[in-house]
Design an enzyme around this catalytic site. Structure first.
Site, PDB file in Angstrom:
ATOM      1  N   CYS A 107       4.545  -5.981   0.818  1.00 18.47           N
ATOM      2  CA  CYS A 107       4.360  -4.592   1.255  1.00 18.47           C
ATOM      3  C   CYS A 107       5.558  -3.727   0.833  1.00 18.47           C
ATOM      4  O   CYS A 107       6.707  -4.049   1.151  1.00 18.47           O
ATOM      5  CB  CYS A 107       4.168  -4.530   2.770  1.00 18.47           C
ATOM      6  SG  CYS A 107       3.878  -2.840   3.325  1.00 18.47           S
ATOM      7  N   ASN A 206      -4.056 -10.164  -8.526  1.00 22.23           N
ATOM      8  CA  ASN A 206      -4.555  -9.022  -7.750  1.00 22.23           C
ATOM      9  C   ASN A 206      -4.015  -7.721  -8.343  1.00 22.23           C
ATOM     10  O   ASN A 206      -2.896  -7.675  -8.836  1.00 22.23           O
ATOM     11  CB  ASN A 206      -4.110  -9.190  -6.278  1.00 22.23           C
ATOM     12  CG  ASN A 206      -4.259  -7.927  -5.460  1.00 22.23           C
ATOM     13  OD1 ASN A 206      -3.276  -7.346  -5.014  1.00 22.23           O
ATOM     14  ND2 ASN A 206      -5.472  -7.474  -5.266  1.00 22.23           N
ATOM     15  N   GLY A 207      -4.848  -6.698  -8.266  1.00 21.06           N
ATOM     16  CA  GLY A 207      -4.432  -5.370  -8.706  1.00 21.06           C
ATOM     17  C   GLY A 207      -5.394  -4.774  -9.710  1.00 21.06           C
ATOM     18  O   GLY A 207      -5.569  -5.309 -10.808  1.00 21.06           O
ATOM     19  N   ASP A 208      -6.078  -3.696  -9.310  1.00 20.33           N
ATOM     20  CA  ASP A 208      -6.945  -2.917 -10.205  1.00 20.33           C
ATOM     21  C   ASP A 208      -8.155  -3.684 -10.743  1.00 20.33           C
ATOM     22  O   ASP A 208      -8.717  -3.286 -11.771  1.00 20.33           O
ATOM     23  CB  ASP A 208      -6.147  -2.355 -11.398  1.00 20.33           C
ATOM     24  CG  ASP A 208      -5.005  -1.457 -10.963  1.00 20.33           C
ATOM     25  OD1 ASP A 208      -4.982  -1.048  -9.788  1.00 20.33           O
ATOM     26  OD2 ASP A 208      -4.131  -1.162 -11.805  1.00 20.33           O
ATOM     27  N   ARG A 229      -9.311  -2.427  -3.168  1.00 17.79           N
ATOM     28  CA  ARG A 229      -9.910  -1.092  -3.119  1.00 17.79           C
ATOM     29  C   ARG A 229     -11.304  -1.027  -3.736  1.00 17.79           C
ATOM     30  O   ARG A 229     -12.113  -0.193  -3.338  1.00 17.79           O
ATOM     31  CB  ARG A 229      -8.961  -0.085  -3.783  1.00 17.79           C
ATOM     32  CG  ARG A 229      -7.706   0.159  -2.956  1.00 17.79           C
ATOM     33  CD  ARG A 229      -6.641   0.863  -3.750  1.00 17.79           C
ATOM     34  NE  ARG A 229      -6.150   0.023  -4.850  1.00 17.79           N
ATOM     35  CZ  ARG A 229      -5.279   0.414  -5.763  1.00 17.79           C
ATOM     36  NH1 ARG A 229      -4.819   1.636  -5.728  1.00 17.79           N
ATOM     37  NH2 ARG A 229      -4.881  -0.420  -6.710  1.00 17.79           N
TER      38      ARG A 229
HETATM   39  C1  FMN Z   1      -5.275   0.785   2.611  1.00 15.85           C
HETATM   40  C2  FMN Z   1      -4.541  -0.430   2.114  1.00 15.85           C
HETATM   41  C3  FMN Z   1      -3.955  -1.296   3.026  1.00 15.85           C
HETATM   42  C4  FMN Z   1      -3.281  -2.445   2.588  1.00 15.85           C
HETATM   43  N1  FMN Z   1      -2.782  -3.330   3.505  1.00 15.85           N
HETATM   44  C5  FMN Z   1      -2.235  -4.503   3.079  1.00 15.85           C
HETATM   45  C6  FMN Z   1      -1.841  -5.509   4.004  1.00 15.85           C
HETATM   46  O1  FMN Z   1      -2.002  -5.383   5.225  1.00 15.85           O
HETATM   47  N2  FMN Z   1      -1.283  -6.643   3.493  1.00 15.85           N
HETATM   48  C7  FMN Z   1      -1.112  -6.842   2.140  1.00 15.85           C
HETATM   49  O2  FMN Z   1      -0.619  -7.894   1.723  1.00 15.85           O
HETATM   50  N3  FMN Z   1      -1.508  -5.914   1.252  1.00 15.85           N
HETATM   51  C8  FMN Z   1      -2.073  -4.771   1.683  1.00 15.85           C
HETATM   52  N4  FMN Z   1      -2.531  -3.865   0.766  1.00 15.85           N
HETATM   53  C9  FMN Z   1      -2.453  -4.183  -0.668  1.00 15.85           C
HETATM   54  C10 FMN Z   1      -3.765  -4.835  -1.138  1.00 15.85           C
HETATM   55  O3  FMN Z   1      -3.966  -6.070  -0.500  1.00 15.85           O
HETATM   56  C11 FMN Z   1      -3.767  -5.054  -2.665  1.00 15.85           C
HETATM   57  O4  FMN Z   1      -2.678  -5.864  -3.000  1.00 15.85           O
HETATM   58  C12 FMN Z   1      -3.668  -3.750  -3.442  1.00 15.85           C
HETATM   59  O5  FMN Z   1      -4.535  -2.769  -2.924  1.00 15.85           O
HETATM   60  C13 FMN Z   1      -3.983  -3.966  -4.931  1.00 15.85           C
HETATM   61  O6  FMN Z   1      -5.266  -4.509  -5.095  1.00 15.85           O
HETATM   62  P1  FMN Z   1      -6.545  -3.602  -5.513  1.00 15.85           P
HETATM   63  O7  FMN Z   1      -6.156  -2.844  -6.739  1.00 15.85           O
HETATM   64  O8  FMN Z   1      -7.639  -4.594  -5.733  1.00 15.85           O
HETATM   65  O9  FMN Z   1      -6.801  -2.676  -4.360  1.00 15.85           O
HETATM   66  C14 FMN Z   1      -3.174  -2.708   1.194  1.00 15.85           C
HETATM   67  C15 FMN Z   1      -3.759  -1.822   0.288  1.00 15.85           C
HETATM   68  C16 FMN Z   1      -4.444  -0.706   0.724  1.00 15.85           C
HETATM   69  C17 FMN Z   1      -5.097   0.196  -0.290  1.00 15.85           C
END
Ligand code: FMN
Length: 353
Positions: A107, A206-208, A229
């Site tokens: 985080c 993970n990511g995008d 997301r």
């Molecule tokens: C609204 C929101 C809340 C998130 N809360 C956490 C969390 O509690 N713990 C964590 O490890 N990552 C958290 N993340 C990060 C996501 O788990 C992920 O790593 C990040 O969104 C990238 O992946 P994506 O592009 O598939 O969304 C959060 C992301 C978003 C958008």
């Protein structure tokens, strides 16, 4: 239950995870995702290790869950290894039936980093390793870690994950950005592919990632993908060739083969409305009428993002104050668009007036 993902890896199947998302993810969200995509593993939004130790109320509110969410991994954050060990003892209690513990080391939020939690552990490596060691001594549950490429580009990912592995981590997820980047730029998996060549534990990227097919193109030598997301209002993003061609899977999920086109699942308006109703009902069931019917607003508009009629309903959906009101709006759309329920909004099959 230890390392419950092993069976799948032994069959050479990639793992698919729903990302932890504080403020979006909760029991109802996971149920909504797994109703459509029962093959995914869920990691909960993060909870404070200290909070779980000091508040029985918190533990009793967030650890109980629906069977459909199993096997459920709970994510915790903190900085004191002893607190993690105490939290693990609570989490592993039989009554909660939790399948694993994930440690948040990614985080980037300023408040979290300033407190020595989350991605600051990428700098305080020894504390990170000690947390994993203490957790392993305290519980038989598998311990995983979710982290980033580095804190600010100056840390060595391979050494960090090797240290976590030696301390007893049994799976690691890497978001392909540094903590400093937060959500800017594009996720880059180059260092993650390299990492996998140097460690034995499963590595998840993970990511995008847009959907399952996109993930399968990007996963390469890694063990699985995690989507966050992309799942907003889209529990179908986890569906790919593998699921759509699996007759056993089709018995467990209400998806329809004909809606899978060129690697992407395009739900019909009828399927979207059913998913909205299920999500709204589960949110109110798990959080109560007052909280649930306020929190559902942000989810409902996400489900309708490709629907040209959304403008007319958005205002009402984001101000809805009761489950009854949400369901009335959903039913109104059903009625007003009854000739379009089989049409797929994301393919532009419902034209603007
Ligand atoms: C609204 C929101 C809340 C998130 N809360 C956490 C969390 O509690 N713990 C964590 O490890 N990552 C958290 N993340 C990060 C996501 O788990 C992920 O790593 C990040 O969104 C990238 O992946 P994506 O592009 O598939 O969304 C959060 C992301 C978003 C958008």
């Amino acid at each position: 239950m230890k390392d419950f993902w092993k069976k799948q890896l032994e069959k050479n199947e990639k793992l698919v995870f729903l990302a932890p998302m504080d403020g979006y993810g909760d029991s109802a969200y996971r149920q909504a995702m797994k109703r459509i995509s029962p093959h995914i593993f869920c990691i909960s939004e993060f909870y404070s290790a200290d909070g779980l130790v000091h508040s029985k109320f918190l533990a009793d509110s967030v650890l109980p869950h629906n069977k459909i969410e199993d096997p459920l991994i709970i994510q915790i954050f903190g900085k004191d290894p002893e607190m993690f060990a105490k939290a693990a003892k609570i989490i592993e209690s039989e009554k909660y039936n939790i399948a694993g513990i994930d440690v948040n080391m990614g985080c980037p939020a300023k408040k979290v980093v300033r407190s020595g939690h989350g991605s600051s552990l990428l700098i305080n490596e020894q504390t990170a390793f000690e947390i994993i060691k203490k957790l392993n001594e305290a519980t038989k549950l598998p311990i995983s870690v979710k982290t980033r490429l580095s804190f600010d580009g100056n840390q060595n990912l391979i050494n960090f994950v090797k240290g976590l592995e030696s301390a007893g981590a049994s799976l690691v997820t890497i978001h392909g950005r540094t903590a400093k980047q937060a959500y800017t730029g594009k996720a880059d998996f180059t260092d993650i592919y390299e990492l996998k060549k140097n460690v034995s534990i499963p590595v998840i990227c993970n990511g995008d990632i847009l959907n399952y097919s996109d993930g399968m193109q990007k996963v390469k030598n890694l063990d699985g993908i995690m989507l966050g997301r992309a799942s907003f209002g889209n529990p179908w993003c986890f569906i790919g060739e593998k699921q759509i061609n699996d007759e056993e899977f089709l018995k467990k999920s209400p998806i329809k083969k004909q809606n899978f086109i060129n690697g992407v699942y395009h739900p019909s308006l009828g399927e979207i409305l059913d998913a909205m109703q299920f999500h709204a009902e589960k949110l109110v069931e798990t959080k109560g009428e007052k909280k649930g019917s306020l929190e559902i607003r942000k989810h409902l508009v996400q489900y309708l993002k490709n629907f040209p009629g959304v403008k007319d309903y958005r205002k009402r959906l984001v101000t809805t104050e009761s489950l009854e009101n949400s369901l009335n709006i959903i039913n109104e759309i059903r009625k007003n668009f009854e000739d379009f329920l089989e049409k797929r909004p994301s393919l532009g099959e419902i034209e603007k007036e």
